[in-house]
Write a protein that holds these residues in place. Structure first.
Motif, short mmCIF file in Angstrom:
data_model
loop_
_atom_site.label_atom_id
_atom_site.label_comp_id
_atom_site.label_asym_id
_atom_site.label_seq_id
_atom_site.Cartn_x
_atom_site.Cartn_y
_atom_site.Cartn_z
N ARG A 14 0.88 -1.23 0.01
CA ARG A 14 0.01 -0.03 -0.23
C ARG A 14 0.87 1.11 0.01
O ARG A 14 2.16 1.12 0.26
N ASP A 15 0.07 2.52 -0.11
CA ASP A 15 0.99 3.71 0.04
C ASP A 15 1.56 4.03 1.45
O ASP A 15 1.21 3.41 2.40
N MET A 16 2.45 4.99 1.35
CA MET A 16 3.01 5.24 2.78
C MET A 16 2.65 6.67 3.03
O MET A 16 3.12 7.94 2.20
N PRO A 17 1.70 7.15 3.96
CA PRO A 17 1.19 8.23 4.58
C PRO A 17 2.48 9.17 4.80
O PRO A 17 3.41 8.72 5.32
N GLU A 18 2.32 10.35 4.38
CA GLU A 18 3.42 11.27 4.75
C GLU A 18 3.72 11.39 6.33
O GLU A 18 4.78 11.61 6.64
N GLU A 19 2.59 11.42 7.00
CA GLU A 19 2.80 11.48 8.57
C GLU A 19 3.86 10.18 9.09
O GLU A 19 4.90 10.44 9.88
N ALA A 20 3.54 9.10 8.50
CA ALA A 20 4.22 7.98 9.04
C ALA A 20 5.84 7.96 8.13
O ALA A 20 6.77 7.61 9.09
N PHE A 21 5.89 8.69 6.88
CA PHE A 21 7.10 8.78 6.42
C PHE A 21 7.99 9.67 7.26
O PHE A 21 9.37 9.39 7.56
N ARG A 22 7.30 10.59 7.87
CA ARG A 22 8.25 11.72 8.83
C ARG A 22 8.77 10.90 10.19
O ARG A 22 9.72 11.43 10.60
N VAL A 23 8.01 9.95 10.54
CA VAL A 23 8.27 9.27 11.63
C VAL A 23 9.56 8.47 11.44
O VAL A 23 10.89 8.40 12.01
N HIS A 24 9.56 7.53 10.50
CA HIS A 24 10.51 6.52 10.23
C HIS A 24 11.25 6.55 8.84
O HIS A 24 12.65 6.05 8.67
N GLY A 25 11.05 7.60 7.97
CA GLY A 25 11.80 7.78 6.73
C GLY A 25 11.82 6.68 6.01
O GLY A 25 12.53 6.58 4.99
N LEU A 26 10.60 5.80 5.76
CA LEU A 26 10.89 4.70 4.96
C LEU A 26 9.71 4.90 3.90
O LEU A 26 8.59 4.73 4.15
N SER A 27 10.17 5.43 2.65
CA SER A 27 9.29 5.65 1.51
C SER A 27 8.61 4.19 0.80
O SER A 27 9.34 3.28 1.10
N SER A 28 7.76 4.43 0.30
CA SER A 28 6.98 3.28 -0.76
C SER A 28 8.18 3.10 -1.71
O SER A 28 8.39 1.64 -1.99
N GLN A 29 8.93 3.89 -2.25
CA GLN A 29 9.88 3.27 -3.41
C GLN A 29 10.91 2.51 -2.74
O GLN A 29 11.25 1.37 -3.19
N PHE A 30 11.42 2.84 -1.56
CA PHE A 30 12.22 2.10 -0.86
C PHE A 30 11.96 0.62 -0.58
O PHE A 30 12.58 -0.41 -0.46
N LEU A 31 10.62 0.58 -0.21
CA LEU A 31 10.15 -0.80 0.31
C LEU A 31 9.45 -1.43 -0.73
O LEU A 31 9.31 -2.61 -0.58
N SER A 32 9.24 -1.17 -2.04
CA SER A 32 8.73 -1.52 -3.22
C SER A 32 9.46 -3.00 -3.38
O SER A 32 8.76 -3.87 -3.84
N ASP A 33 10.66 -3.32 -3.35
CA ASP A 33 11.42 -4.44 -3.59
C ASP A 33 11.64 -5.28 -2.34
O ASP A 33 12.24 -6.20 -2.50
#
Length: 230
Positions: free
Chosen positions: A47-66
């Motif tokens: 699923r997508d990564m909400p901006e609020e969650a990204f600000r907490v842990h810095g893990l983007s959808s692109q990084f997690l895609s593979d």
């Protein structure tokens, strides 16, 4: 006694609204000492990564895609946990996500009775004080300056140190024994200390001491050892 310090990062706050785990980090303790054993896994949340969650842990959808999905790692994850107690900061949050992932795959839930919640421990020990991980690191003078984002493995490593302080702190000298893998062997025994050999002291009474003793005994009236038996 084996314990697992565990932390997760997620896409949000509630798995019932579709949020998923994106990172799991675990640190193994044996008799309250880190063994060096860890489990760490990034996960594709599908699923997508909400901006609020990204600000907490810095893990983007692109990084997690593979990265693998939870179903691909669940067997290794459960094997690492075994039947050990789970030390978690705010255990209810992490466990609801873990059990939601397990339920999707038809696995039984992990009971809360297996968890040790360090938030509750900190609140009991320091009523009214902040109980978040950063505050506890400051209290126990644990260096967390490298924690610019939340990270499951990093936070588990910090939490392991906090947990050891909450239960009373490390005992001096145990780290060395644990790092060498020594548990109850001859190497644990104190090394032999060379001591000077001293001649035995004489214990026989001198003539003067015997004479003084006889004079003292003579002053006693009816000593018990001279009485006639009744």
């Amino acid at each position: 006694m084996r314990e697992i310090v565990l932390d997760t990062e997620t896409t949000g706050f509630d798995p019932l609204t579709g949020h998923r785990i994106v990172e799991i980090g675990c640190v193994e303790l044996f008799n309250h000492l880190p063994t060096g054993g860890t489990y760490h896994q990034y996960l594709n949340p599908e699923r997508d990564m909400p901006e609020e969650a990204f600000r907490v842990h810095g893990l983007s959808s692109q990084f997690l895609s593979d990265k693998p999905v939870f179903a691909e790692v669940v067997a290794d994850f459960l094997e690492f946990l075994g039947d050990s107690k789970l030390v978690i900061h705010n255990a209810e949050f992490d466990m609801k996500f873990i059990n939601a992932e397990l339920a999707r795959l038809g696995f039984p839930p992990i009971p809360m009775t297996r968890t040790i919640d360090t938030v509750l421990m900190a609140r009991r020990k320091f009523p009214g004080a902040q109980a978040n991980l950063d505050a506890l690191c400051r209290r126990f003078e644990i260096d967390n300056t490298h924690r610019t984002h939340h990270g499951a493995l990093l936070d588990s490593e910090l939490l392991a140190e906090v947990y050891l302080q909450l239960i009373g702190g490390r005992q001096p000298g145990l780290e060395l024994g644990a790092s060498k893998g020594q548990r109850g062997g001859a190497a644990d025994q104190p090394s032999q200390v060379d001591r000077p050999i001293r001649a035995a002291r004489p214990h026989d009474a001198s003539p003067e001491e015997l004479e003084a003793h006889s004079a003292f005994i003579g002053k006693l009236k009816k000593p018990i050892w001279l009485r006639e038996p009744e």
